[in-house]
Design a protein around this motif. Structure first.
Motif, PDB file in Angstrom:
ATOM      1  N   GLU A   7      40.046  32.988  38.851  1.00 28.48           N
ATOM      2  CA  GLU A   7      39.208  33.335  40.002  1.00 28.48           C
ATOM      3  C   GLU A   7      38.475  32.103  40.503  1.00 28.48           C
ATOM      4  OE1 GLU A   7      39.187  36.146  41.589  1.00 28.48           O
ATOM      5  OE2 GLU A   7      37.484  35.882  42.912  1.00 28.48           O
ATOM      6  N   LYS A   8      38.654  31.821  41.772  1.00 20.88           N
ATOM      7  CA  LYS A   8      37.953  30.756  42.490  1.00 20.88           C
ATOM      8  C   LYS A   8      37.985  29.413  41.741  1.00 20.88           C
ATOM      9  CE  LYS A   8      35.142  33.954  45.143  1.00 20.88           C
ATOM     10  NZ  LYS A   8      35.561  35.258  44.668  1.00 20.88           N
ATOM     11  N   LEU A  42      33.426  42.653  41.785  1.00 18.35           N
ATOM     12  CA  LEU A  42      34.571  43.509  42.104  1.00 18.35           C
ATOM     13  C   LEU A  42      35.080  44.268  40.878  1.00 18.35           C
ATOM     14  CD1 LEU A  42      36.767  44.453  44.081  1.00 18.35           C
ATOM     15  CD2 LEU A  42      38.027  42.339  43.568  1.00 18.35           C
ATOM     16  N   ILE A  56      45.335  35.814  45.765  1.00 17.98           N
ATOM     17  CA  ILE A  56      45.369  37.280  45.717  1.00 17.98           C
ATOM     18  C   ILE A  56      44.793  37.795  47.030  1.00 17.98           C
ATOM     19  CG2 ILE A  56      44.573  39.319  44.483  1.00 17.98           C
ATOM     20  CD1 ILE A  56      44.113  37.461  42.023  1.00 17.98           C
ATOM     21  N   THR A  61      39.822  39.806  38.523  1.00 14.77           N
ATOM     22  CA  THR A  61      40.834  38.797  38.171  1.00 14.77           C
ATOM     23  C   THR A  61      40.783  38.466  36.676  1.00 14.77           C
ATOM     24  OG1 THR A  61      40.561  37.872  40.380  1.00 14.77           O
ATOM     25  CG2 THR A  61      41.672  36.485  38.765  1.00 14.77           C
ATOM     26  N   LEU A  85      41.021  46.124  49.087  1.00 18.11           N
ATOM     27  CA  LEU A  85      39.742  45.570  49.520  1.00 18.11           C
ATOM     28  C   LEU A  85      39.558  45.890  51.004  1.00 18.11           C
ATOM     29  CD1 LEU A  85      39.565  42.200  47.558  1.00 18.11           C
ATOM     30  CD2 LEU A  85      39.094  44.547  46.827  1.00 18.11           C
ATOM     31  N   TYR A  98      39.302  32.056  46.432  1.00 18.67           N
ATOM     32  CA  TYR A  98      40.133  33.221  46.094  1.00 18.67           C
ATOM     33  C   TYR A  98      40.489  33.262  44.614  1.00 18.67           C
ATOM     34  CZ  TYR A  98      40.920  33.210  51.148  1.00 18.67           C
ATOM     35  OH  TYR A  98      40.749  33.232  52.507  1.00 18.67           O
ATOM     36  N   GLY A  99      41.148  34.372  44.221  1.00 18.35           N
ATOM     37  CA  GLY A  99      41.849  34.426  42.948  1.00 18.35           C
ATOM     38  C   GLY A  99      43.224  33.810  43.149  1.00 18.35           C
ATOM     39  N   GLN A 129      34.542  39.971  37.172  1.00 22.54           N
ATOM     40  CA  GLN A 129      35.674  39.736  38.069  1.00 22.54           C
ATOM     41  C   GLN A 129      36.887  40.571  37.657  1.00 22.54           C
ATOM     42  OE1 GLN A 129      35.473  38.142  40.778  1.00 22.54           O
ATOM     43  NE2 GLN A 129      33.717  36.768  40.587  1.00 22.54           N
TER      44      GLN A 129
END
Ligand code: G1P
Length: 328
Positions: A225-226, A133, A238, A266, A153, A193-194, A264
């Motif tokens: 992130e994740k 992303l 997020i 994030t 998104l 997710y973030g 990322q």
């Protein structure tokens, strides 16, 4: 997940209220990453980009473009596409011959719908390698220029188009800082997710609001992130709506890979925190419609069909014929 107010007509582009962005002469862009392969929707996405899959008769990406154009000051949407999906560009291109043919056959309303999509201020940049992303957003750096910009998104759209509008208001209240939309998520799902760290500093409308309630505003102090559940700094994820400082583009230019071996967004936002303030607005995620999987997409179609007076009765009848009318 509910989809309220599904039929709101686009607000006229002329005669808008002049907001602070316009009064300062700022014209903003909105970026929609759309270069993904759409593997969750195979085999359909072998022939049709997932962004063009319809919700009722309109492609998912058009709902997102309409949402992106809603905040004051946004004058152009930049779609980050892959060269494998020229159909998205065709969809937004004028096809005068097709429109003329429809009009000659007495299909004026249909011709107007076709024309509406091709008259939207949409442009394209390309992401040649799917590297995450952050990489996708950076592909739009030149097109975005040196102004704040939105990222939306594309697997999710908000029918009343107000989420980004409210984020712009939070930004205005906090010195034009970056703002992201967040929402509570169960602990066992944080790794999808973030997730933000931070503290609640008030609410959008100034009322007393619980920390994780819709309308609460957080000052962000970290992003991950994740994360594994035990490493998540909060339960706020997020949602996929960002209003970002242009400085993020400089940081993305040299952002290394992170979770999943991808660049990322994030991670670059975490670095941005060292230089600039960032806020998060807690939103009701069910205000929007998730179209990211076949099941979620089918649910969104069903809910929209039930809420739209022009399809409701026929849809119920169709369900009834297959003994499914309890789905209401
Ligand atoms: C992306 C973002 C993530 C965000 C999520 C929302 O993840 O990287 O921070 O929470 O979208 O859908 P992806 O879904 O691309 O893995």
């Amino acid at each position: 997940m509910a989809c309220p107010d599904l039929t709101g007509a686009p607000r006229p582009r002329d005669g808008r209220r002049r907001g602070y962005l316009q009064s300062k002469g700022i014209r903003m862009k909105a970026v929609i990453p759309a270069a993904g392969l759409g593997t969750r929707f195979l085999p359909a996405t072998k022939g049709t980009p997932k962004e063009l899959l319809p919700v009722l008769s309109k492609p998912v990406i058009q709902y997102v473009v309409e949402e992106a154009l809603e905040p004051e000051g946004v004058d152009e949407v930049i779609i980050v596409n892959s060269r494998e999906k020229p159909q998205i560009e065709s969809y937004f291109r004028v096809d005068g011959g097709f429109e003329d043919m429809l009009r000659k056959r007495g299909k004026k309303a249909e011709a107007d719908l076709v024309h509406e999509a091709s008259s939207m201020p949409v442009s394209f940049v390309y992401q040649d390698n799917p590297r995450g992303l952050g990489h996708a957003v950076h592909c739009a750096a030149e097109a975005v220029g040196d102004e704040p910009f939105f990222v939306l998104l594309g697997d999710y759209f908000v029918p009343d188009r107000q989420m980004c509008v409210r984020m712009a208001e939070v930004s205005r209240q906090h010195g034009n800082a970056s703002v992201i939309a967040v929402a509570p998520v169960p602990a066992d799902q944080v790794s999808r997710y973030g997730i933000i760290a931070g503290e609640c500093v008030g609410s959008l409308d100034g009322s007393d609001t619980a920390d994780e309630q819709e309308g609460a505003v957080w000052k962000v102090t970290g992003l991950v992130e994740k994360p594994a559940p035990e490493d998540a700094p909060s339960h706020l994820f997020i949602v996929g709506r960002y209003l970002l400082s242009p400085r993020i583009m400089d940081l993305l230019a040299n952002q290394g890979v992170g979770a999943g071996g991808e660049i990322q967004l994030t991670d670059a936002m975490e670095r941005l925190l060292a230089e600039e303030d960032m806020y998060a607005l807690v939103v009701d995620v069910d205000e929007g419609c998730d179209t990211g999987t076949p099941a979620a997409w089918a649910g969104v179609n069903a809910r929209l069909a039930l809420k739209d007076p022009s399809t409701r009765e026929a849809f119920l009848e169709a369900l009834g014929r297959s003994g499914l009318s309890q789905a209401e």
